[in-house]
Design an enzyme around this catalytic site. Structure first.
Site, short mmCIF file in Angstrom:
data_model
loop_
_atom_site.label_atom_id
_atom_site.label_comp_id
_atom_site.label_asym_id
_atom_site.label_seq_id
_atom_site.Cartn_x
_atom_site.Cartn_y
_atom_site.Cartn_z
N ASN A 151 -13.90 -2.66 48.52
CA ASN A 151 -14.91 -2.82 49.56
C ASN A 151 -14.60 -4.10 50.31
OD1 ASN A 151 -16.09 -0.60 48.42
ND2 ASN A 151 -17.97 -1.64 47.76
N GLU B 258 -15.51 1.04 50.90
CA GLU B 258 -16.52 0.62 51.88
C GLU B 258 -15.88 -0.30 52.90
OE1 GLU B 258 -20.12 -1.24 50.43
OE2 GLU B 258 -20.30 0.23 48.79
N HIS C 84 -24.39 2.17 41.08
CA HIS C 84 -24.48 1.35 42.29
C HIS C 84 -25.82 0.59 42.20
CE1 HIS C 84 -22.82 1.09 46.64
NE2 HIS C 84 -23.78 0.19 46.55
C1 FCB Z 1 -22.01 -3.68 49.75
C2 FCB Z 1 -22.79 -2.67 48.96
C3 FCB Z 1 -23.39 -1.56 49.79
C4 FCB Z 1 -23.91 -2.07 51.11
C5 FCB Z 1 -22.87 -2.92 51.82
C6 FCB Z 1 -23.30 -3.43 53.16
O1 FCB Z 1 -22.03 -4.90 49.08
O2 FCB Z 1 -21.98 -2.07 47.98
O3 FCB Z 1 -24.37 -0.94 49.03
O4 FCB Z 1 -25.10 -2.71 50.95
O5 FCB Z 1 -22.51 -3.98 51.01
#
Ligand code: FCB
Length: 456
Positions: free
Chosen positions: A298, A364, A131
């Protein structure tokens, strides 16, 4: 109760499929702190955040949420929220301070104990290997512009699997390679801060090669489930050329090689003014296209685009001259991101249609708002309504056939939001950075109930 066109309710009760995996996500550099403890080496984010002008207010991840020292308390917090899963990332420079070669046993011990404590608390660990915190010494040797970094990443994946593979079933290679490549090397908004469009494309390829090599290493070790997490966004607009250009650079440049073993021809053609693609070697696409068991998605907001002659290119999308971004008519989060839950339905349905056969997990989704603690509580109705609407959108996608297996809220707790520093709060748990006190926000308590009843 109202009913949407998809047949799912906008306000009424909803139940998710049995076994749907509810969790929360974090990332190492954003929460751990302890930047120089127990033999951890520097990462590109340590260097970048110390470079004046790169991160808002000069914030760094030196202390962050001090999770490295508060691990057990944080696991208890997860247990109290009833999380079934916790998606965290491993700090590569804690494991190999120089990025290659000798392994730092104290770094491995931290994740070993974290995994044990999670399992004792009934929380399934989901490991992300990368990450964004590349060991600085690998960057000094070229970072993701150097093909060798992909090989080193696979070595590191094997090291992690050898230590945790008996207790960790689900492995994610990369988080959001789009950000690493185009923000980190293409335009310099993120670490390591290099800014040449050509480098963005080179980094895409070496990141993806690293993914494919790591899939091989994890499989060789016997990993049960292996995947990658991409930041995907439906692209909305009336101009088909603009839509397809941005969709190519945001979504298909990753989806096609990983899930079909080929780069999209239109993206390759359009990028020829920046690169001759000579970094792609025979056999690379077979490696990159090795089968995976799940795709991490995400999702925060769609991309809205319109043709506007004379508009300069967006620095994050090389070659996007003549395209205007933004302008969606929708309320926004504290990041300025338009709140458009329907985009999540569209995205998941499209993935299941265009790339069938790969189970999806939302790795996410969440929102930043300007939260405040008052009398020991944080009332965050905007976050609750963001999450509620996005879960309804995810449910609608399932009803339309998307093979969605789980949902990880971003984030478990407020943390270091990259170039925005500590100013943007994404957590369902509030963190007071002076005292390190954790306060579950209303959204955390709401989410606990969602998990309990497996629905809304
Ligand atoms: C994503 C990232 C995560 C966080 C969110 C808001 O792009 O993976 O680490 O910062 O955004």
């Amino acid at each position: 109760m109202t009913t949407s066109a998809t047949g799912s309710s906008d306000t009424g009760p909803l139940t998710f499929p049995e076994g749907f995996l509810w969790g929360a996500a974090t990332a190492a550099y954003q929460i751990e702190g302890a930047a120089a403890d127990d033999g951890r080496g520097p990462s590109i984010w340590d260097t970048f955040s110390r470079t004046p002008g790169k991160v808002r207010a000069g914030h760094t991840g030196d202390v962050a949420c001090d999770h490295y020292h508060r691990r057990s308390d944080d696991v208890r917090l997860m247990r109290d929220l009833g999380l079934a899963a916790y998606r965290f990332s491993v700090s590569w420079p804690r494991i190999q301070p120089d990025g290659s070669g000798p392994v730092n046993p104290r770094g491995l011990d931290f994740y070993d104990r974290l995994v044990d404590e999670l399992r004792e608390a009934g929380v399934t660990p989901i490991v992300t290997l990368y990450h964004w915190d590349l060991p600085q010494s690998l960057e000094d040797r070229g970072g993701w512009i150097a093909r060798d970094t992909a090989e080193r990443f696979a070595d590191y994946a094997a090291i992690m699997h050898a230590r945790l593979g008996d207790r960790v079933e689900t492995w994610t290679t990369l988080n959001e390679p789009w950000c690493s490549a185009f923000l980190g090397y293409g335009c310099g908004i993120h670490a390591p801060g290099r800014a040449e469009p050509e480098l963005g494309f080179t980094a895409v390829h070496h990141l993806l090669l690293g993914h494919g090599l790591a899939v091989g290493a994890l499989r060789a070790g016997g990993a049960a489930k292996v995947g990658i997490t991409l930041n995907l966004a439906p692209v909305i607009g009336d101009d088909p050329v603009a839509v397809s250009l941005v969709d190519g650079l945001q979504n298909r440049i990753f989806l096609d090689p990983v899930l079909r073993g080929e780069y999209p021809a239109d993206v390759v053609e359009r990028a020829r003014r920046f690169t001759d693609w000579s970094f792609v070697e025979d056999g690379d696409l077979e490696t990159i296209g090795r089968p995976i068991d799940l795709l991490g998605v995400n999702y925060y907001t769609p991309q809205t685009v319109a043709a506007r002659p004379g508009e300069p290119a967006s620095p994050v999308f090389p070659g996007s001259e003549g395209i205007a971004f933004g302008g969606a008519d929708a309320p926004k989060t504290a990041m300025g991101w338009a709140i458009q839950p329907f985009g999540l339905t569209d995205l998941l349905v499209r993935l299941s249609r265009d790339y069938p056969g790969t189970p999806l997990v939302i790795t996410e989704n969440g929102a930043a708002f300007d939260d405040e603690v008052k009398d020991g509580a944080v009332h965050d109705p905007d976050r609750v309504s963001y999450l509620d609407a996005h879960l309804r959108a995810a449910h609608a996608a399932i009803e339309q056939g998307a093979d969605l297996r789980g949902y990880m809220v971003w984030s478990l707790m407020d943390n270091f939001e990259w170039a925005e520093g500590y100013g943007k709060r994404f957590g369902v748990v509030h963190v007071d950075y002076t005292t390190q006190r954790r306060t579950p926000k209303d959204s955390a308590l709401w989410y606990r109930d969602v998990i309990r009843r497996n629905g809304l």
